[in-house]
Structure formats: structure tokens, C-alpha cells
Design a protein around this motif. Structure first.
Motif, PDB file in Angstrom:
ATOM      1  N   PRO A 130     -18.901  10.049 -14.338  1.00  0.00           N
ATOM      2  CA  PRO A 130     -18.656   8.704 -14.871  1.00  0.00           C
ATOM      3  C   PRO A 130     -19.868   8.200 -15.643  1.00  0.00           C
ATOM      4  N   ARG A 131     -19.617   7.393 -16.641  1.00  0.00           N
ATOM      5  CA  ARG A 131     -20.690   6.831 -17.453  1.00  0.00           C
ATOM      6  C   ARG A 131     -21.133   5.497 -16.876  1.00  0.00           C
ATOM      7  N   PRO A 132     -22.440   5.233 -16.870  1.00  0.00           N
ATOM      8  CA  PRO A 132     -22.921   3.939 -16.380  1.00  0.00           C
ATOM      9  C   PRO A 132     -22.516   2.815 -17.332  1.00  0.00           C
ATOM     10  N   PRO A 133     -22.609   1.578 -16.895  1.00  0.00           N
ATOM     11  CA  PRO A 133     -22.212   0.449 -17.766  1.00  0.00           C
ATOM     12  C   PRO A 133     -23.041   0.427 -19.051  1.00  0.00           C
ATOM     13  N   ALA A 134     -22.451  -0.174 -20.082  1.00  0.00           N
ATOM     14  CA  ALA A 134     -23.148  -0.306 -21.355  1.00  0.00           C
ATOM     15  C   ALA A 134     -24.445  -1.076 -21.151  1.00  0.00           C
ATOM     16  N   GLY A 135     -25.476  -0.623 -21.827  1.00  0.00           N
ATOM     17  CA  GLY A 135     -26.761  -1.279 -21.706  1.00  0.00           C
ATOM     18  C   GLY A 135     -27.667  -0.701 -20.652  1.00  0.00           C
ATOM     19  N   THR A 136     -27.158   0.225 -19.841  1.00  0.00           N
ATOM     20  CA  THR A 136     -28.001   0.868 -18.829  1.00  0.00           C
ATOM     21  C   THR A 136     -29.004   1.791 -19.514  1.00  0.00           C
ATOM     22  N   PRO A 137     -30.281   1.664 -19.213  1.00  0.00           N
ATOM     23  CA  PRO A 137     -31.278   2.532 -19.852  1.00  0.00           C
ATOM     24  C   PRO A 137     -31.011   4.006 -19.549  1.00  0.00           C
ATOM     25  N   ALA A 138     -31.552   4.869 -20.384  1.00  0.00           N
ATOM     26  CA  ALA A 138     -31.424   6.312 -20.166  1.00  0.00           C
ATOM     27  C   ALA A 138     -32.164   6.700 -18.888  1.00  0.00           C
ATOM     28  N   THR A 139     -31.784   7.874 -18.350  1.00  0.00           N
ATOM     29  CA  THR A 139     -32.383   8.336 -17.098  1.00  0.00           C
ATOM     30  C   THR A 139     -33.904   8.407 -17.195  1.00  0.00           C
ATOM     31  N   ALA A 140     -34.418   8.898 -18.327  1.00  0.00           N
ATOM     32  CA  ALA A 140     -35.872   8.999 -18.482  1.00  0.00           C
ATOM     33  C   ALA A 140     -36.528   7.619 -18.439  1.00  0.00           C
ATOM     34  N   ASP A 141     -35.887   6.620 -19.058  1.00  0.00           N
ATOM     35  CA  ASP A 141     -36.441   5.261 -19.041  1.00  0.00           C
ATOM     36  C   ASP A 141     -36.405   4.680 -17.632  1.00  0.00           C
ATOM     37  N   LEU A 142     -35.291   4.902 -16.906  1.00  0.00           N
ATOM     38  CA  LEU A 142     -35.206   4.416 -15.526  1.00  0.00           C
ATOM     39  C   LEU A 142     -36.282   5.072 -14.660  1.00  0.00           C
ATOM     40  N   LEU A 172     -25.199  -7.979  -3.744  1.00  0.00           N
ATOM     41  CA  LEU A 172     -25.667  -7.081  -4.797  1.00  0.00           C
ATOM     42  C   LEU A 172     -24.531  -6.700  -5.742  1.00  0.00           C
ATOM     43  N   SER A 173     -23.328  -6.515  -5.183  1.00  0.00           N
ATOM     44  CA  SER A 173     -22.174  -6.208  -6.033  1.00  0.00           C
ATOM     45  C   SER A 173     -21.883  -7.365  -6.979  1.00  0.00           C
ATOM     46  N   LEU A 174     -21.985  -8.601  -6.468  1.00  0.00           N
ATOM     47  CA  LEU A 174     -21.774  -9.767  -7.330  1.00  0.00           C
ATOM     48  C   LEU A 174     -22.817  -9.805  -8.439  1.00  0.00           C
ATOM     49  N   LEU A 175     -24.058  -9.549  -8.095  1.00  0.00           N
ATOM     50  CA  LEU A 175     -25.112  -9.546  -9.107  1.00  0.00           C
ATOM     51  C   LEU A 175     -24.863  -8.465 -10.158  1.00  0.00           C
ATOM     52  N   GLN A 176     -24.396  -7.308  -9.714  1.00  0.00           N
ATOM     53  CA  GLN A 176     -24.169  -6.208 -10.657  1.00  0.00           C
ATOM     54  C   GLN A 176     -22.980  -6.494 -11.567  1.00  0.00           C
ATOM     55  N   LEU A 177     -21.909  -7.010 -10.987  1.00  0.00           N
ATOM     56  CA  LEU A 177     -20.716  -7.296 -11.786  1.00  0.00           C
ATOM     57  C   LEU A 177     -20.932  -8.469 -12.730  1.00  0.00           C
ATOM     58  N   SER A 178     -21.827  -9.387 -12.362  1.00  0.00           N
ATOM     59  CA  SER A 178     -22.095 -10.545 -13.225  1.00  0.00           C
ATOM     60  C   SER A 178     -22.905 -10.159 -14.450  1.00  0.00           C
ATOM     61  N   ALA A 179     -23.654  -9.054 -14.362  1.00  0.00           N
ATOM     62  CA  ALA A 179     -24.447  -8.563 -15.495  1.00  0.00           C
ATOM     63  C   ALA A 179     -25.357  -9.649 -16.058  1.00  0.00           C
ATOM     64  N   GLY A 180     -25.876 -10.477 -15.191  1.00  0.00           N
ATOM     65  CA  GLY A 180     -26.764 -11.549 -15.622  1.00  0.00           C
ATOM     66  C   GLY A 180     -27.182 -12.388 -14.431  1.00  0.00           C
ATOM     67  N   PRO A 235     -33.007  -3.648 -14.434  1.00  0.00           N
ATOM     68  CA  PRO A 235     -32.264  -2.449 -14.862  1.00  0.00           C
ATOM     69  C   PRO A 235     -32.184  -1.389 -13.763  1.00  0.00           C
ATOM     70  N   LEU A 236     -33.273  -1.199 -13.016  1.00  0.00           N
ATOM     71  CA  LEU A 236     -33.242  -0.242 -11.911  1.00  0.00           C
ATOM     72  C   LEU A 236     -32.270  -0.689 -10.837  1.00  0.00           C
ATOM     73  N   GLY A 237     -32.327  -1.972 -10.473  1.00  0.00           N
ATOM     74  CA  GLY A 237     -31.429  -2.480  -9.442  1.00  0.00           C
ATOM     75  C   GLY A 237     -29.975  -2.396  -9.857  1.00  0.00           C
ATOM     76  N   SER A 238     -29.695  -2.746 -11.110  1.00  0.00           N
ATOM     77  CA  SER A 238     -28.313  -2.680 -11.603  1.00  0.00           C
ATOM     78  C   SER A 238     -27.793  -1.251 -11.586  1.00  0.00           C
ATOM     79  N   TRP A 239     -28.635  -0.305 -12.017  1.00  0.00           N
ATOM     80  CA  TRP A 239     -28.219   1.105 -12.010  1.00  0.00           C
ATOM     81  C   TRP A 239     -27.966   1.588 -10.590  1.00  0.00           C
ATOM     82  N   ALA A 240     -28.856   1.243  -9.640  1.00  0.00           N
ATOM     83  CA  ALA A 240     -28.706   1.714  -8.260  1.00  0.00           C
ATOM     84  C   ALA A 240     -27.436   1.162  -7.628  1.00  0.00           C
TER      85      ALA A 240
END
Length: 474
Positions: A40-52, A180-188, A265-270
């Protein structure tokens, strides 16, 4: 005409020599090789693995500096220090603070973070650098897994207020995935009042599930269910929320603003990774996340290693680590050899918390080869070289156990290939070792091998070996 004894003929027939050997580790996975679905692809705007990974390295920079300093200055590389508890002694804290230019508090925090991230491992009461430290500069995946381990332990990084009951703290920790799910889904940013409202709802649900009285109740009447009779005591949820957000900010998973919080960005990805793992498990035909360890492993048997690992992670995330490890080891002790191998694959996902229980199984003959391989890989030995820790007898036992798994769950072609994977010189010698190792499934494995192999001469010798084991012959 002259004839040769079957074993002499086998030894001289070049077709029957064991060629193209594969490692035991590779053979273990033969039964689970299947096609996989796209990742699966991460949400749009998620930094690349190297950046994370670079962000994670920056977050743990002090912990890495301290761990490398300890390795070179405290004898940590040979397990000689630090203290038996794994905490740095006061004299070493003083020395590290002076040489690294950090405060005493930063040294103690950095050491705790290093342990929680797997940069430091405690074995037998002594600390030493973990395998992640070796791979820190070159392996982005190892870095991210180390940071996620720290993220999972946020409540240990930031101690809870001492004057609040541990049970209330535990309920808030249990409720935080929803926030944390609410924070991630809110994307802001999400306001603190909204988070506090959700926290109150989730805590009330947890208490209802245990049939306890709600926090806001003012009545001193005990509940009628059997969970307890204590009076309801008001719990400062707002204060606990501030503590929880502070803990998440301490591990760089959340940034705090005026009355609001936002995932980094790290928290959102995790959080996305964890949600994806749960969704994968929930969508599996067996409903793995709700199943016992044995049922979950059966559900993962036909998955390739990547999706299987995601299922293990989701299943582990839904239960306490100690209980999960015990359940996996119990499944490994059963008669199904496939579950034995898969259980230890799942225990590799658990990592360091499983080490004491895995080390204890070294005394169990049926689990010893798997446990020794697990411990070797846990200590940083490359998986392709880990089998060198096994004796010849242990390697043969593992080979027979893997053959039993393939015979029960695989195809005849896989079983024939497994015979060709044996790391030995000739078939007669292999059969001698298989007969001598005393595996309880030896007869069934040899019969299945004889039926599966296309070479008549080899099949005849294998059947003869099965008969000798069955009748107690030499």
C-alpha cells in the motif's frame, strides 16, 4: 552380472550427489513462497523513506552519540559495563556529560532512549551496543524501526505524574491510539478540547467494558458487577492528556501549539503504518487479529514474508507483549512443524522483549534449533550465517522438522527440492544422520520424501531408511 548394494550404488551415482545446496534458513521458507499483493502507498505528502530516516536520525542523534561513546569508553562492547540494571552509574554520567557537552539529565534521557530504540541491549544484566547501532548509518529501515520502538514506548520516555493512580494512567495509555488515529486522519492540527472530548469517551468505553463506574460519577455506590467495589474518584483527564501529548512530543511524534496538537511527518507515517497493519489483519479471511496465536499463524502460512510480517505486527499490537510471546511459544510447542517456524518468525518481529523467553526455550530439544537461530540473529549475526551456530545434529533436526512442515502443507515438488537443499555430501550420509537424530516425525518424513522424489534409486534408499527407523534397525 554383478550387483551393488543400494547404498554403494547411491554413493557412486553422480546424479544423487547433493548439488546446489541452499541454507537452512532459505529452506525454512520454501513452504510459504507465494505471490504477494502490491504494498500500500502512504498518504499523499508523506516524505520518502530516506527523508523519514534522516528525521529519525536527527531525533535520536544524542542517543547515538552517547551509545558510541559508551562503546569506546565504558567497555560496553564486551558486556563489562554499565551497571547490572542497565542504567549508567553516576560516575559515568558525570564523565559522559563532560566529554559530550551535555547535561546530566540529557545523558540519562539519552541512555533511556537508546535502550528503548534498540541502540543498546541488555543481556544477562549487562548492556552492549545493539545491532541497530551497527546499521545506523547505512540502513534506513533499521533506523525507522528503532524510532518506531521509541514511539511505542512514549509513556516510558515521559514518566506520568506520580500522584495519579497507575490504573488511570494505564487507561489513558490504552486510549491514546484512538487519539493518534484522529490526529492522523485530520492531517493537520486538532484542538485540545476535541482531543479531551475523545479521550473522555474512550476512557468511559474502557470502563464500561470492564463494568466499572464512569469517572464523572459522583455517587459512592459500588457497581453491581464483579470487577470491584471502590468508590468513583475524579481523575484529571485534562492533566493526563497534557502528559500524554508531552510524551509524544518528547519522541518527536507530535508538535504542540497553543491549545492544539499536530502529528509530525514521522508520527503521521508511524500511525498510518499501524492503521494499515490492523486493516490488513482485519481483512484477512481468518480475521487474524482476533485469533489465537496458532490460528493467526495458520492464517499467515500462505503469505510471503512482507505481508506476513504486517499481520504479525497487527496481532502483536492488539495484546500485551508478555502474553503474546507466551502464546507464540505455546503454538511452537505443538505438533505442527510449520507453526513452529512461523512462530519464531513472529517472535523476530517482537525483538528484544522476547529474548528472555526465547533463551529459556534453548533447553527444549524441539525448540532449541529455532531458538539458537533467533538468538544469533538478535545478536547481530547475518541470517545467512546464523546457521553456523547449530551443531550438525541440530541442523539435521531442523532439516527434518522443515521437511515435516513441507510434507504437511506443501507440494511434492517442494519436498523433493528440500532433499536437494540438504547441506551434506551424499544421500547415504544424509540418511544416516537423519536416522540418528531421533526426530519424532522421521519415519513420516522419509516416507513422504520417497513418494515425492522422481529418482527411483534415491526413493528406494529413502524407503529403506524409513523401514529401518520404523523397525528400530541400524
Amino acid at each position: 552380472m554383478t550387483s551393488r548394494k543400494p547404498d554403494e550404488q547411491l554413493a557412486r551415482d553422480s546424479r544423487l550427489r547433493l548439488v546446489s545446496p541452499r541454507s537452512v534458513a532459505a529452506a525454512r521458507k520454501a513452504v510459504t513462497d507465494r505471490r504477494t499483493r502490491p504494498a500500500p502507498r502512504p498518504p499523499a505528502g508523506t516524505p520518502a523513506t530516506a527523508d523519514l530516516a534522516d528525521r529519525a536520525r536527527a531525533s535520536l542523534a544524542d542517543a547515538v552519540r552517547l551509545t558510541r561513546w559508551a562503546e569506546h569508553n565504558l567497555g560496553a562492547a564486551d558486556g563489562g559495563r554499565p551497571a547490572p540494571t542497565g542504567a549508567l552509574p553516576a560516575a559515568d554520567v558525570e564523565r559522559a556529560a563532560e566529554e559530550l557537552g551535555l547535561t546530566h539529565g540529557q545523558i540519562r534521557v539519552g541512555w533511556d532512549r537508546a535502550r528503548l530504540a534498540g541502540l543498546v541491549e541488555v543481556h544477562g544484566g549487562h548492556a552492549r551496543p545493539g545491532w541497530r547501532l551497527r546499521a545506523w548509518d547505512r540502513d534506513d529501515t533499521a533506523v525507522l524501526r528503532g524510532w518506531v520502538a521509541l514511539f511505542d514506548a512514549w509513556s516510558l520516555v515521559h514518566p506520568a505524574p506520580a500522584d495519579i493512580a497507575p490504573a488511570a494512567v494505564a487507561e489513558v495509555v490504552e486510549a491514546m491510539p484512538q487519539l493518534l488515529s484522529l490526529l492522523q486522519l485530520s492531517a493537520g492540527p486538532v484542538t485540545v478540547p476535541d482531543l479531551l472530548d475523545l479521550l473522555g469517551q474512550r476512557v468511559s468505553e474502557l470502563r464500561d467494558e470492564r463494568c466499572e463506574i464512569p469517572y464523572e460519577a459522583e455517587s459512592a455506590v459500588a457497581p453491581t458487577c464483579a470487577t470491584g467495589s471502590a468508590e468513583a474518584r475524579p481523575v484529571p483527564l485534562a492533566r493526563l492528556l497534557r502528559w500524554a501529548l508531552g510524551g509524544l512530543a518528547a519522541v518527536d511524534a507530535v508538535t504542540l501549539g497553543p491549545a492544539r496538537a499536530t502529528l509530525t511527518p514521522l508520527g503521521s507515517w508511524a500511525v498510518w503504518v499501524k492503521l494499515e497493519q490492523i486493516c490488513v489483519a482485519a481483512q484477512s479471511p481468518a480475521g487474524n487479529i482476533e485469533q489465537s496465536a496458532a490460528a493467526m499463524l495458520h492464517g499467515c502460512a500462505r503469505l510471503t514474508p512482507g505481508p506476513a510480517r504486517a499481520e504479525y505486527q497487527a496481532w502483536l499490537a492488539a495484546r500485551p507483549v508478555g502474553h503474546a510471546v507466551a502464546e507464540l511459544l505455546q503454538a511452537a510447542r505443538g505438533e505442527d512443524a510449520l507453526l513452529r517456524g512461523l512462530a519464531f518468525e513472529a517472535l523476530r518481529v517482537v525483538g528484544a522483549p522476547a529474548e528472555p523467553e526465547v533463551r529459556a526455550t534453548v533447553r527444549e530439544p524441539a525448540l532449541r534449533p529455532y531458538a539458537l537461530l533467533w538468538l544469533a540473529e538478535h545478536d547481530g549475526i547475518d541470517p545467512d550465517d546464523a546457521q553456523d551456530v547449530l551443531t550438525a545434529e541440530e541442523s539435521t533436526w531442523l532439516w527434518v522438522d522443515t521437511a515435516a512442515a513441507i510434507a504437511d502443507h506443501g507440494e511434492a515438488e517442494l519436498l523433493a527440492r528440500h532433499l536437494d537443499s540438504a547441506v551434506r555430501t551424499t544421500v547415504p550420509r544424509l540418511l544416516d544422520e537423519v536416522r540418528a537424530v531421533g526426530h519424532p516425525r522421521t519415519v513420516q518424513v522419509l516416507v513422504a520424501l520417497a513418494a515425492a522424489h522422481p529418482d527411483p534409486a534415491l526413493a528406494k534408499a529413502v524407503r529403506r531408511a524409513a523401514f529401518q527407523v520404523h523397525t528400530g534397525g541400524a
